[in-house]
Design a protein around this motif. Structure first.
Motif, short mmCIF file in Angstrom:
data_model
loop_
_atom_site.label_atom_id
_atom_site.label_comp_id
_atom_site.label_asym_id
_atom_site.label_seq_id
_atom_site.Cartn_x
_atom_site.Cartn_y
_atom_site.Cartn_z
N ASP A 181 11.80 -1.42 7.00
CA ASP A 181 11.19 -0.69 5.89
C ASP A 181 9.85 -0.08 6.28
O ASP A 181 9.38 0.85 5.62
N ILE A 182 9.22 -0.62 7.31
CA ILE A 182 7.99 -0.05 7.85
C ILE A 182 8.14 0.04 9.36
O ILE A 182 8.51 -0.95 10.01
N VAL A 183 7.86 1.20 9.92
CA VAL A 183 7.93 1.38 11.37
C VAL A 183 6.58 1.94 11.82
O VAL A 183 6.20 3.05 11.44
N TYR A 184 5.86 1.17 12.61
CA TYR A 184 4.53 1.58 13.07
C TYR A 184 4.63 2.37 14.37
O TYR A 184 5.31 1.95 15.31
N GLY A 185 3.95 3.52 14.40
CA GLY A 185 3.82 4.26 15.64
C GLY A 185 2.64 3.72 16.44
O GLY A 185 1.50 3.77 15.97
N LEU A 213 6.37 5.16 9.56
CA LEU A 213 7.43 5.38 8.57
C LEU A 213 7.33 4.28 7.53
O LEU A 213 7.17 3.10 7.87
N VAL A 214 7.43 4.66 6.27
CA VAL A 214 7.40 3.70 5.17
C VAL A 214 8.49 4.06 4.18
O VAL A 214 8.63 5.23 3.79
N SER A 244 9.55 -5.02 9.32
CA SER A 244 8.77 -4.00 10.04
C SER A 244 9.02 -4.11 11.53
O SER A 244 9.44 -5.16 12.04
N THR A 245 8.78 -3.00 12.22
CA THR A 245 8.89 -2.96 13.67
C THR A 245 7.95 -1.87 14.18
O THR A 245 7.26 -1.22 13.40
#
Length: 317
Positions: free
Chosen positions: A125-129, A168-169, A198-199
């Motif tokens: 649901d959350i993808v951190y760059g 991305l959220v 998250s990833t």
């Protein structure tokens, strides 16, 4: 899983030089994701004008008139990057399934979006760059930035190392995030507080394509200090610890002075007195400053003023 509607949220402040260069890049990436059937044909790019003084808003309006996949909102005045980004995310929340926030200067690798969307399809649901390296930074900026992330984690702030605001959220996360009502925003430290799966994806950051950075050292330091004081009360506890330590030292010096007085071995020393006085005075002023920062933030929070006001939109509500 159905094809999600994606909104790419891009805050802009005085970006008339770089927008004509990066707009086609963002549009090509969105069309690429649509062509690969990773996102819906209803996906859009949302530019957020943060009270720019140049022609940024005029450009956004032109882009929106020329291309149906581009939309824009304009804030009534400059509210800063974090508030502008929040405005875009909240605007997109009810219109999409996922958002990807990114700066408009072209430094972040757009190809990382493919990995972000793929991670969402796999359940994140959350993808951190996250920057894989900081070779484009000066030695000073690289050292201070990495030191900041390490310091934040030691102070209790849940910050993803080397992650800024490229992420991305999902709309589900944004719905819960909308319940966070604080005025003092540090989004990269707040999203981990929401939870959910998250990833991270890793990418190399490039040089700015055109124009000048709007984040000089002064603003970066202010953002860092805001992040620390918004997410952690440990600085207050450190101040308390220093106060206790010096109280103990002072007590021992008093005992030493009394013993010296009794034995008639009092040693007069102007230099040592000045050093101690200046040291304690400096510590007291720093302590008052840290406490004052928290009091000031509390004062701002109690006002409940809006974090942003949208004055214009390029599309029908």
């Amino acid at each position: 899983m159905d094809k999600p509607v994606l909104y790419i949220v891009i805050p802009c402040y005085n970006e008339q030089e770089v927008l004509p260069v990066t707009k086609p890049m963002f549009l090509n990436k969105l069309n690429h994701l649509i062509a690969r059937r990773k996102v819906s044909e209803q996906s859009r790019i949302l530019f957020v004008n943060d009270g720019s003084r140049d022609s940024t808003w005029n450009l956004i309006q032109e882009f929106a008139n020329q291309e149906e996949k581009i939309e824009g909102i304009s804030l009534s005045r400059n509210r800063g990057h974090q508030n502008a980004l929040l405005a875009g995310l909240m605007e997109a929340k009810d219109l999409c399934d996922i958002t990807i926030s990114i700066d408009c200067d072209g430094q972040d690798d757009l190809n990382a979006m493919d990995e972000m969307v793929e991670a969402y399809h796999k359940g994140a649901d959350i993808v951190y760059g996250v920057r894989s390296k900081r070779d484009t930074d000066t030695f000073f900026k690289r050292t201070t930035a990495e030191g900041f992330y390490k310091l934040m984690n030691k102070l209790g702030g849940e910050v993803v190392y080397n992650h800024a605001d490229y992420r991305l959220v999902s709309a589900k996360v944004l719905e819960e995030f909308s319940n966070f009502n604080e005025v003092n925003l540090f989004l990269r430290g707040m999203f981990p507080l929401v939870g959910f799966n998250s990833t991270s994806v890793y990418y190399e950051r490039h040089e700015r394509l055109k124009g000048e950075s709007h984040y000089p050292l002064k603003k970066m330091l202010a953002l860092a200090f805001d992040g620390i004081t918004s997410l952690s009360i440990k600085p207050i506890r450190i101040v308390t610890g220093i106060g206790i330590a010096f109280s103990i030292i002072s007590f021992l010096l008093i005992v030493y002075a009394l013993i010296s007085l009794i034995h008639g071995t009092v040693v007069s020393g102007w230099t040592s007195s000045i050093i101690v006085t200046c040291l304690l005075g400096g510590i007291q002023l720093i302590s008052l400053g840290v406490i004052g920062e928290y009091v000031g933030k509390t004062y701002l929070e109690t006002k409940h003023r809006p974090r942003y006001i949208i004055s214009n939109r390029t599309y029908k509500e």
